[in-house]
Enzyme design. Sequence first.
Site, PDB file in Angstrom:
ATOM      1  N   GLY A  12      38.076  39.518  26.185  1.00 17.67           N
ATOM      2  CA  GLY A  12      39.173  38.890  26.919  1.00 17.67           C
ATOM      3  C   GLY A  12      38.785  38.621  28.363  1.00 17.67           C
ATOM      4  O   GLY A  12      37.711  39.027  28.826  1.00 17.67           O
ATOM      5  N   ASP A  13      39.646  37.864  29.052  1.00 16.82           N
ATOM      6  CA  ASP A  13      39.454  37.542  30.475  1.00 16.82           C
ATOM      7  C   ASP A  13      38.184  36.747  30.733  1.00 16.82           C
ATOM      8  O   ASP A  13      37.550  36.878  31.781  1.00 16.82           O
ATOM      9  CB  ASP A  13      39.456  38.820  31.337  1.00 16.82           C
ATOM     10  CG  ASP A  13      40.738  39.614  31.155  1.00 16.82           C
ATOM     11  OD1 ASP A  13      41.791  38.983  30.946  1.00 16.82           O
ATOM     12  OD2 ASP A  13      40.692  40.857  31.195  1.00 16.82           O
ATOM     13  N   LYS A  16      39.642  31.748  29.627  1.00 16.55           N
ATOM     14  CA  LYS A  16      40.222  30.842  28.623  1.00 16.55           C
ATOM     15  C   LYS A  16      41.322  29.993  29.233  1.00 16.55           C
ATOM     16  O   LYS A  16      41.457  28.809  28.944  1.00 16.55           O
ATOM     17  CB  LYS A  16      40.818  31.655  27.453  1.00 16.55           C
ATOM     18  CG  LYS A  16      39.814  32.513  26.711  1.00 16.55           C
ATOM     19  CD  LYS A  16      40.484  33.356  25.639  1.00 16.55           C
ATOM     20  CE  LYS A  16      41.418  34.428  26.159  1.00 16.55           C
ATOM     21  NZ  LYS A  16      40.779  35.507  26.931  1.00 16.55           N
ATOM     22  N   GLY A  17      42.130  30.639  30.107  1.00 21.23           N
ATOM     23  CA  GLY A  17      43.253  29.930  30.728  1.00 21.23           C
ATOM     24  C   GLY A  17      42.776  28.715  31.500  1.00 21.23           C
ATOM     25  O   GLY A  17      43.318  27.625  31.354  1.00 21.23           O
ATOM     26  N   GLY A  40      46.813  37.681  30.106  1.00 16.38           N
ATOM     27  CA  GLY A  40      47.000  37.279  31.503  1.00 16.38           C
ATOM     28  C   GLY A  40      46.023  36.156  31.755  1.00 16.38           C
ATOM     29  O   GLY A  40      44.819  36.373  31.765  1.00 16.38           O
ATOM     30  N   HIS A  41      46.534  34.937  31.866  1.00 18.76           N
ATOM     31  CA  HIS A  41      45.674  33.762  32.006  1.00 18.76           C
ATOM     32  C   HIS A  41      45.928  33.132  33.367  1.00 18.76           C
ATOM     33  O   HIS A  41      47.053  32.721  33.666  1.00 18.76           O
ATOM     34  CB  HIS A  41      45.969  32.755  30.887  1.00 18.76           C
ATOM     35  CG  HIS A  41      45.728  33.320  29.514  1.00 18.76           C
ATOM     36  ND1 HIS A  41      46.282  32.791  28.386  1.00 18.76           N
ATOM     37  CD2 HIS A  41      44.988  34.374  29.110  1.00 18.76           C
ATOM     38  CE1 HIS A  41      45.893  33.498  27.331  1.00 18.76           C
ATOM     39  NE2 HIS A  41      45.115  34.466  27.748  1.00 18.76           N
ATOM     40  N   GLN A 223      43.323  37.119  24.215  1.00 19.94           N
ATOM     41  CA  GLN A 223      42.382  38.208  23.907  1.00 19.94           C
ATOM     42  C   GLN A 223      41.030  37.612  23.433  1.00 19.94           C
ATOM     43  O   GLN A 223      40.686  36.534  23.861  1.00 19.94           O
ATOM     44  CB  GLN A 223      42.963  39.172  22.852  1.00 19.94           C
ATOM     45  CG  GLN A 223      44.114  40.009  23.366  1.00 19.94           C
ATOM     46  CD  GLN A 223      45.461  39.295  23.314  1.00 19.94           C
ATOM     47  OE1 GLN A 223      45.834  38.769  22.303  1.00 19.94           O
ATOM     48  NE2 GLN A 223      46.175  39.292  24.401  1.00 19.94           N
ATOM     49  N   ARG A 304      38.735  46.040  36.014  1.00 22.29           N
ATOM     50  CA  ARG A 304      38.017  45.759  34.760  1.00 22.29           C
ATOM     51  C   ARG A 304      36.641  46.429  34.799  1.00 22.29           C
ATOM     52  O   ARG A 304      35.980  46.416  35.831  1.00 22.29           O
ATOM     53  CB  ARG A 304      37.853  44.247  34.568  1.00 22.29           C
ATOM     54  CG  ARG A 304      39.179  43.524  34.362  1.00 22.29           C
ATOM     55  CD  ARG A 304      38.982  42.007  34.307  1.00 22.29           C
ATOM     56  NE  ARG A 304      40.247  41.300  34.150  1.00 22.29           N
ATOM     57  CZ  ARG A 304      40.465  40.051  34.551  1.00 22.29           C
ATOM     58  NH1 ARG A 304      39.510  39.360  35.140  1.00 22.29           N
ATOM     59  NH2 ARG A 304      41.638  39.491  34.367  1.00 22.29           N
ATOM     60  N   LYS A 330      32.129  31.531  35.058  1.00 27.38           N
ATOM     61  CA  LYS A 330      31.827  32.508  36.118  1.00 27.38           C
ATOM     62  C   LYS A 330      30.337  32.766  36.323  1.00 27.38           C
ATOM     63  O   LYS A 330      29.947  33.834  36.799  1.00 27.38           O
ATOM     64  CB  LYS A 330      32.587  33.829  35.869  1.00 27.38           C
ATOM     65  CG  LYS A 330      34.096  33.608  35.798  1.00 27.38           C
ATOM     66  CD  LYS A 330      34.910  34.875  35.819  1.00 27.38           C
ATOM     67  CE  LYS A 330      35.252  35.333  37.213  1.00 27.38           C
ATOM     68  NZ  LYS A 330      36.374  36.308  37.248  1.00 27.38           N
TER      69      LYS A 330
HETATM   70  P1  GDP Z   1      41.556  34.579  30.517  1.00 30.30           P
HETATM   71  O1  GDP Z   1      42.409  35.756  30.204  1.00 30.30           O
HETATM   72  O2  GDP Z   1      40.449  34.393  29.541  1.00 30.30           O
HETATM   73  O3  GDP Z   1      42.352  33.323  30.737  1.00 30.30           O
HETATM   74  O4  GDP Z   1      40.848  34.919  31.917  1.00 30.30           O
HETATM   75  P2  GDP Z   1      41.578  35.491  33.220  1.00 30.30           P
HETATM   76  O5  GDP Z   1      42.419  34.399  33.800  1.00 30.30           O
HETATM   77  O6  GDP Z   1      42.246  36.787  32.915  1.00 30.30           O
HETATM   78  O7  GDP Z   1      40.345  35.842  34.137  1.00 30.30           O
HETATM   79  C1  GDP Z   1      39.446  34.869  34.577  1.00 30.30           C
HETATM   80  C2  GDP Z   1      39.485  34.815  36.124  1.00 30.30           C
HETATM   81  O8  GDP Z   1      38.350  34.122  36.599  1.00 30.30           O
HETATM   82  C3  GDP Z   1      40.675  34.046  36.667  1.00 30.30           C
HETATM   83  O9  GDP Z   1      41.070  34.627  37.878  1.00 30.30           O
HETATM   84  C4  GDP Z   1      40.139  32.636  36.893  1.00 30.30           C
HETATM   85  O10 GDP Z   1      40.818  31.948  37.928  1.00 30.30           O
HETATM   86  C5  GDP Z   1      38.728  32.927  37.290  1.00 30.30           C
HETATM   87  N1  GDP Z   1      37.722  31.922  36.869  1.00 30.30           N
HETATM   88  C6  GDP Z   1      37.701  31.185  35.732  1.00 30.30           C
HETATM   89  N2  GDP Z   1      36.545  30.489  35.659  1.00 30.30           N
HETATM   90  C7  GDP Z   1      35.840  30.791  36.766  1.00 30.30           C
HETATM   91  C8  GDP Z   1      34.532  30.417  37.242  1.00 30.30           C
HETATM   92  O11 GDP Z   1      33.805  29.685  36.616  1.00 30.30           O
HETATM   93  N3  GDP Z   1      34.135  30.972  38.422  1.00 30.30           N
HETATM   94  C9  GDP Z   1      34.920  31.827  39.141  1.00 30.30           C
HETATM   95  N4  GDP Z   1      34.442  32.299  40.274  1.00 30.30           N
HETATM   96  N5  GDP Z   1      36.142  32.191  38.725  1.00 30.30           N
HETATM   97  C10 GDP Z   1      36.585  31.697  37.547  1.00 30.30           C
HETATM   98  P1  IMO Z   2      43.573  37.841  27.799  1.00 28.82           P
HETATM   99  O1  IMO Z   2      44.276  36.849  26.919  1.00 28.82           O
HETATM  100  C1  IMO Z   2      41.721  41.750  28.208  1.00 28.82           C
HETATM  101  C2  IMO Z   2      43.325  44.972  25.704  1.00 28.82           C
HETATM  102  C3  IMO Z   2      44.049  46.108  26.398  1.00 28.82           C
HETATM  103  C4  IMO Z   2      43.697  47.255  25.464  1.00 28.82           C
HETATM  104  C5  IMO Z   2      43.735  46.591  24.084  1.00 28.82           C
HETATM  105  C6  IMO Z   2      45.044  46.794  23.349  1.00 28.82           C
HETATM  106  O2  IMO Z   2      44.001  37.811  29.212  1.00 28.82           O
HETATM  107  O3  IMO Z   2      42.101  37.749  27.604  1.00 28.82           O
HETATM  108  P2  IMO Z   2      47.474  45.743  23.629  1.00 28.82           P
HETATM  109  O4  IMO Z   2      48.427  45.767  24.787  1.00 28.82           O
HETATM  110  O5  IMO Z   2      47.089  44.378  23.184  1.00 28.82           O
HETATM  111  O6  IMO Z   2      47.933  46.593  22.485  1.00 28.82           O
HETATM  112  O7  IMO Z   2      46.149  46.469  24.184  1.00 28.82           O
HETATM  113  O8  IMO Z   2      43.517  45.210  24.316  1.00 28.82           O
HETATM  114  N1  IMO Z   2      43.852  43.614  25.995  1.00 28.82           N
HETATM  115  C7  IMO Z   2      43.220  42.731  26.782  1.00 28.82           C
HETATM  116  N2  IMO Z   2      42.100  42.847  27.530  1.00 28.82           N
HETATM  117  N3  IMO Z   2      42.378  40.571  28.157  1.00 28.82           N
HETATM  118  C8  IMO Z   2      43.501  40.430  27.409  1.00 28.82           C
HETATM  119  O9  IMO Z   2      44.106  39.260  27.240  1.00 28.82           O
HETATM  120  C9  IMO Z   2      43.987  41.548  26.698  1.00 28.82           C
HETATM  121  N4  IMO Z   2      45.057  41.765  25.898  1.00 28.82           N
HETATM  122  C10 IMO Z   2      44.953  43.027  25.472  1.00 28.82           C
HETATM  123  O10 IMO Z   2      43.559  46.306  27.695  1.00 28.82           O
HETATM  124  O11 IMO Z   2      42.373  47.667  25.692  1.00 28.82           O
HETATM  125 MG    MG Z   3      43.128  37.513  31.061  1.00 27.89          MG
END
Ligand code: GDP
Ligand code: IMO
Ligand code: MG
Length: 427
Positions: A12-13, A16-17, A40-41, A223, A304, A330
């Site tokens: 995750g993270d 994708k958003g 959290g996107h 995720q 993280r 990133k």
């Molecule tokens: P998601 O859960 O997969 O949508 O990812 P998150 O939004 O939780 O985490 C990604 C973070 O990295 C966010 O704060 C984005 O704004 C940021 N981000 C995405 N792509 C890039 C990149 O290529 N470079 C940098 N520096 N930040 C990025």
């Molecule tokens: P995005 O969409 C990162 C993790 C939690 C925990 C496990 C189970 O932003 O990538 P839950 O609340 O789903 O039962 O928790 O999954 N987890 C994530 N980690 N990004 C996420 O979503 C996550 N959604 C759940 O931290 O380890």
């Molecule tokens: Mg996220």
Amino acid sequence: MPGYVVVGTQWGDEGKGKVVDVLSKKVDCIVRFQGGNNAGHTVVVNNEKHILHLLPSGVLHEHATCIIGPGVVIDPFVLLEEISILQSKGMACDHIYISDRAHLIMPYHILIDTLEEKYAGENKIGTTKKGIGPCYADKYARQGFRVHELLDFEHFKSKLKTILEKKNQLLTNLYQEEPLSYEAMVEQFANILPEIQKRTMESLTYVNEALDNQKLVLFEGAQAAMLDINYGTYPYVTSSSPTSAGVCAGAGVAPSKIDRVIGVVKAYSTRVGEGPFVSELHDEIGEHIRQVGHEFGATTGRSRRCGWLDLNVVKHATLLNGLSDLVITKIDILSDFEEIKICTGYEIDGNVIHHIPSSLRDLEKAKPVYTTLPGWKQDISDIRDFDQLPENCKRYVKFIEEYTGVRVSMISVGPERNHNIYLYPLI
Ligand code: GDP
Ligand code: IMO
Ligand code: MG
């Protein structure tokens, strides 16, 4: 065929958003198919941050219909709160719908999630405490509430009476908590009923007709593969299938309607919550990545865990999803390093393997086997053309492509919409 899927390939993270927001400019419809507000996107537009949990990440494009699909678990109070945040920014939000088949996260799900974690002590999963696991558990135990049941309010009230009695038994007898009030809960739901009713649709027909009429539909995963209920690091996983297989069940479309599956790979690894993480770094390199990459959770604010890229993990995701394209995000965060490591195998009891073992005990023993590549030590965030990237950065990208056997179609070098390098058209 116009069905596109975006999924996470790690924990995750991955960004994708951002990727969904960029692609949504050209799509007609965006569908979330699993998970809930555990996601959290973050989408950044002209320096303004939008953090989305339940709403599809393409929601800032008002021309596109946004659907929270049947496989999602919806906290209706969070949904309305998220919509009102966007409305306060001047958006009409008339393009946001929810599936009548989606399940509702009830107040007791959130409470039980929190209590389960508390009583698990050392064995806690590190969930987001949003009620995701308990809601999916009730869905499969056939005692959940679907959105259409809320709209039939007399039925909802009478079913709630029976179910809440059982949940209160659990809360009071097992956890020694106060029971939840039936009357208060009925009132809470009665208050939001009109807003929910307005946004409810039968999405199955809508999405399939859109696909049949050659509209572009993007299915957005939350995720990622390593958090998959079947193929992740069980039990340190979420309670849904965040893979292309999850699209079919969670959005109600046949596999034949999916044309491309885009896997988002962060150039290094992160994980939030508990569970094995073979390439985790507990040193200053990990801390550097955390600080430079702002690796703090958007949903819970937790720090993280950070580590080198693990291609064993990405390969697992490639296999599970049938990825057609990779988007690397990133990579700009790795610009300070003299050398960069990539995990390409796990050593367990003296043997090196190149897949993800099913046993958690094996994973916990695994030592990373690294390939070391030279770094590029240059800011790349203003580069928009692959040929202009430093040679060592190109080499890093090519290594990922060759190892996974999947073409890299886009490289993201910053959080903004235009911080991208395109190698192959994505849509
Ligand atoms: P998601 O859960 O997969 O949508 O990812 P998150 O939004 O939780 O985490 C990604 C973070 O990295 C966010 O704060 C984005 O704004 C940021 N981000 C995405 N792509 C890039 C990149 O290529 N470079 C940098 N520096 N930040 C990025
Ligand atoms: P995005 O969409 C990162 C993790 C939690 C925990 C496990 C189970 O932003 O990538 P839950 O609340 O789903 O039962 O928790 O999954 N987890 C994530 N980690 N990004 C996420 O979503 C996550 N959604 C759940 O931290 O380890
Ligand atoms: Mg996220």
